[in-house]
Design a protein around this motif. Structure first.
Motif, PDB file in Angstrom:
ATOM      1  N   LEU A  76       0.831  -1.205   0.000  1.00 51.44           N
ATOM      2  CA  LEU A  76       0.000   0.000   0.000  1.00 51.44           C
ATOM      3  C   LEU A  76       0.865   1.255   0.000  1.00 51.44           C
ATOM      4  N   LYS A  77       1.957   1.238   0.748  1.00 52.72           N
ATOM      5  CA  LYS A  77       2.852   2.396   0.821  1.00 52.72           C
ATOM      6  C   LYS A  77       3.605   2.620  -0.482  1.00 52.72           C
ATOM      7  N   LEU A  78       3.862   1.542  -1.236  1.00 52.85           N
ATOM      8  CA  LEU A  78       4.563   1.675  -2.518  1.00 52.85           C
ATOM      9  C   LEU A  78       3.640   2.109  -3.653  1.00 52.85           C
ATOM     10  N   ALA A  79       2.355   1.905  -3.492  1.00 54.52           N
ATOM     11  CA  ALA A  79       1.401   2.183  -4.567  1.00 54.52           C
ATOM     12  C   ALA A  79       1.288   3.670  -4.860  1.00 54.52           C
ATOM     13  N   THR A  80       1.151   3.995  -6.138  1.00 58.31           N
ATOM     14  CA  THR A  80       0.982   5.388  -6.563  1.00 58.31           C
ATOM     15  C   THR A  80      -0.260   5.583  -7.438  1.00 58.31           C
ATOM     16  N   GLY A  81      -1.007   4.516  -7.706  1.00 59.58           N
ATOM     17  CA  GLY A  81      -2.172   4.610  -8.580  1.00 59.58           C
ATOM     18  C   GLY A  81      -3.350   5.321  -7.931  1.00 59.58           C
ATOM     19  N   ASN A  82      -4.352   5.619  -8.744  1.00 59.24           N
ATOM     20  CA  ASN A  82      -5.586   6.225  -8.233  1.00 59.24           C
ATOM     21  C   ASN A  82      -6.354   5.246  -7.346  1.00 59.24           C
ATOM     22  N   TYR A  83      -6.269   3.957  -7.687  1.00 55.73           N
ATOM     23  CA  TYR A  83      -6.955   2.914  -6.941  1.00 55.73           C
ATOM     24  C   TYR A  83      -5.970   1.830  -6.523  1.00 55.73           C
ATOM     25  N   VAL A  84      -6.321   1.111  -5.459  1.00 55.05           N
ATOM     26  CA  VAL A  84      -5.513  -0.033  -5.024  1.00 55.05           C
ATOM     27  C   VAL A  84      -6.398  -1.274  -4.957  1.00 55.05           C
ATOM     28  N   TRP A  85      -5.776  -2.408  -5.292  1.00 57.07           N
ATOM     29  CA  TRP A  85      -6.491  -3.685  -5.319  1.00 57.07           C
ATOM     30  C   TRP A  85      -5.511  -4.780  -4.915  1.00 57.07           C
ATOM     31  N   PHE A  86      -5.836  -5.524  -3.852  1.00 55.77           N
ATOM     32  CA  PHE A  86      -4.984  -6.610  -3.391  1.00 55.77           C
ATOM     33  C   PHE A  86      -5.416  -7.921  -4.040  1.00 55.77           C
ATOM     34  N   MET A  87      -4.497  -8.507  -4.787  1.00 54.69           N
ATOM     35  CA  MET A  87      -4.714  -9.781  -5.453  1.00 54.69           C
ATOM     36  C   MET A  87      -3.554 -10.683  -5.052  1.00 54.69           C
ATOM     37  N   ASN A  88      -3.694 -11.330  -3.887  1.00 56.82           N
ATOM     38  CA  ASN A  88      -2.574 -12.044  -3.306  1.00 56.82           C
ATOM     39  C   ASN A  88      -2.316 -13.390  -3.963  1.00 56.82           C
ATOM     40  N   CYS A  89      -1.192 -13.981  -3.634  1.00 52.23           N
ATOM     41  CA  CYS A  89      -0.755 -15.219  -4.276  1.00 52.23           C
ATOM     42  C   CYS A  89      -1.832 -16.295  -4.182  1.00 52.23           C
ATOM     43  N   GLY A  90      -2.170 -16.871  -5.324  1.00 54.91           N
ATOM     44  CA  GLY A  90      -3.195 -17.904  -5.395  1.00 54.91           C
ATOM     45  C   GLY A  90      -4.543 -17.383  -5.850  1.00 54.91           C
ATOM     46  N   ASP A  91      -4.773 -16.087  -5.671  1.00 56.38           N
ATOM     47  CA  ASP A  91      -6.017 -15.477  -6.128  1.00 56.38           C
ATOM     48  C   ASP A  91      -5.840 -14.999  -7.567  1.00 56.38           C
ATOM     49  N   GLN A  92      -6.956 -14.811  -8.274  1.00 51.86           N
ATOM     50  CA  GLN A  92      -6.897 -14.407  -9.673  1.00 51.86           C
ATOM     51  C   GLN A  92      -7.976 -13.387  -9.993  1.00 51.86           C
ATOM     52  N   ILE A  93      -7.660 -12.462 -10.890  1.00 52.39           N
ATOM     53  CA  ILE A  93      -8.696 -11.584 -11.444  1.00 52.39           C
ATOM     54  C   ILE A  93      -9.631 -12.456 -12.284  1.00 52.39           C
ATOM     55  N   ASN A  94     -10.912 -12.172 -12.240  1.00 51.09           N
ATOM     56  CA  ASN A  94     -11.902 -13.092 -12.790  1.00 51.09           C
ATOM     57  C   ASN A  94     -11.688 -13.410 -14.271  1.00 51.09           C
ATOM     58  N   ASP A  95     -11.477 -12.391 -15.104  1.00 51.24           N
ATOM     59  CA  ASP A  95     -11.159 -12.630 -16.513  1.00 51.24           C
ATOM     60  C   ASP A  95     -10.388 -11.438 -17.048  1.00 51.24           C
ATOM     61  N   GLU A  96      -9.935 -11.544 -18.284  1.00 49.71           N
ATOM     62  CA  GLU A  96      -9.014 -10.538 -18.830  1.00 49.71           C
ATOM     63  C   GLU A  96      -9.659  -9.175 -19.074  1.00 49.71           C
ATOM     64  N   LYS A  97     -10.969  -9.094 -19.119  1.00 51.51           N
ATOM     65  CA  LYS A  97     -11.650  -7.821 -19.370  1.00 51.51           C
ATOM     66  C   LYS A  97     -12.227  -7.193 -18.101  1.00 51.51           C
ATOM     67  N   THR A  98     -11.920  -7.745 -16.956  1.00 50.10           N
ATOM     68  CA  THR A  98     -12.552  -7.308 -15.714  1.00 50.10           C
ATOM     69  C   THR A  98     -12.352  -5.822 -15.442  1.00 50.10           C
ATOM     70  N   ILE A  99     -11.113  -5.351 -15.462  1.00 50.28           N
ATOM     71  CA  ILE A  99     -10.859  -3.939 -15.134  1.00 50.28           C
ATOM     72  C   ILE A  99     -11.442  -3.027 -16.207  1.00 50.28           C
ATOM     73  N   GLU A 100     -11.321  -3.415 -17.449  1.00 46.83           N
ATOM     74  CA  GLU A 100     -11.895  -2.622 -18.544  1.00 46.83           C
ATOM     75  C   GLU A 100     -13.397  -2.442 -18.346  1.00 46.83           C
ATOM     76  N   ARG A 101     -14.078  -3.494 -17.918  1.00 47.15           N
ATOM     77  CA  ARG A 101     -15.525  -3.437 -17.716  1.00 47.15           C
ATOM     78  C   ARG A 101     -15.898  -2.520 -16.547  1.00 47.15           C
ATOM     79  N   ILE A 102     -15.033  -2.452 -15.536  1.00 49.38           N
ATOM     80  CA  ILE A 102     -15.309  -1.559 -14.401  1.00 49.38           C
ATOM     81  C   ILE A 102     -15.391  -0.118 -14.869  1.00 49.38           C
ATOM     82  N   PHE A 103     -14.340   0.326 -15.559  1.00 45.33           N
ATOM     83  CA  PHE A 103     -14.257   1.737 -15.926  1.00 45.33           C
ATOM     84  C   PHE A 103     -15.091   2.084 -17.151  1.00 45.33           C
TER      85      PHE A 103
END
Length: 247
Positions: A76-103
């Motif tokens: 969190l301290k290293l992050a510089t983006g507008n948003y932060v999202w924790f995706m820890n080891c073993g977890d996965q983003i649901n599909d390749e278009k997930t973030i695109e669909r959000i915005f």
């Protein structure tokens, strides 16, 4: 708008699972991503896997830490983006278009959240979190919605960095719940998404230390919601568990 999102992966000796997590981030069609990996000085092949993808990772920090939430706090301290999202080891983003669909749906917001797909170590789909939780990712999501259990997990919770507090490291198992509650208290524009944000690998530290987790959550719920309401909610929670056992 094309906001930058900082995705943070925390890992320690997770070589068997890390690559799928990395690939789920790097395969996103949305490109304004700052990807950060925090490694607790792993002794397995984690370093080799990170090195394989290092040219596509924004920041890598490999050093000993004092546990999961200390490592997440470093990210969190290293992050510089507008948003932060924790995706820890073993977890996965649901599909390749997930973030695109959000915005595509929302050009701005303080918090985005959704239901979560639960998977095992082989990646096999087990169920939705809402199917095993009484809260079912309520809409609207309020701090009070977290008072009777895990309404949303941090893997399906994206927050504007400017309102994200540091983790309270006094909590060894439930600091993520405390963090989510604090973010909700700080946020005003909160959107529930009609699709899953993440695939969550079941079997985390709270499931392996269940009774310690219960005690710790009771303490943090006292802090956020008061003793009397907390006691009432825990009677409800215990009743729910007993009902499941004898169902």
């Amino acid at each position: 708008m094309n906001p930058q999102i900082s995705i943070i992966t925390v890992v320690y000796n997770g070589g068997a699972l890390l690559e799928k997590t990395i690939q789920s981030v790097l395969s996103q069609t949305y490109t304004n991503i700052e990807y950060i990996i925090i490694d607790g000085k792993s002794t397995d092949n984690t370093g080799e896997i990170i090195e394989k993808y290092k040219s596509k990772i924004s920041k890598v920090l490999s050093e000993k830490d004092n546990g999961l939430y200390h490592a997440m706090d470093k990210g969190l301290k290293l992050a510089t983006g507008n948003y932060v999202w924790f995706m820890n080891c073993g977890d996965q983003i649901n599909d390749e278009k997930t973030i695109e669909r959000i915005f595509e749906r929302h050009s701005d917001g303080d918090i985005f959240y959704s239901d979560t797909a639960l998977i095992d170590e082989s990646g096999k789909y087990l169920s939705l979190l809402s199917e095993v939780s009484h809260n079912k990712a309520p809409d609207p999501l309020t701090p009070q919605a977290m008072s009777q259990g895990m309404a949303v997990c941090h893997q399906s919770f994206i927050v504007k960095r400017s309102i994200a507090p540091p983790f309270d490291l006094r909590y060894k198992i439930s600091a993520d719940i405390d963090w989510v509650i604090k973010c909700l208290k700080n946020g005003s524009t909160i959107y529930k998404l009609p699709f899953c944000l993440s695939k969550f690998l079941v079997g985390g530290i709270s499931s392996k230390n269940r009774w310690r987790a219960v005690r710790e959550r009771f303490i943090l719920y006292n802090h956020h919601f008061g003793w009397s309401k907390n006691l009432y909610n825990h009677i409800f929670i215990v009743g729910r568990v007993v009902k499941k056992i004898f169902k």
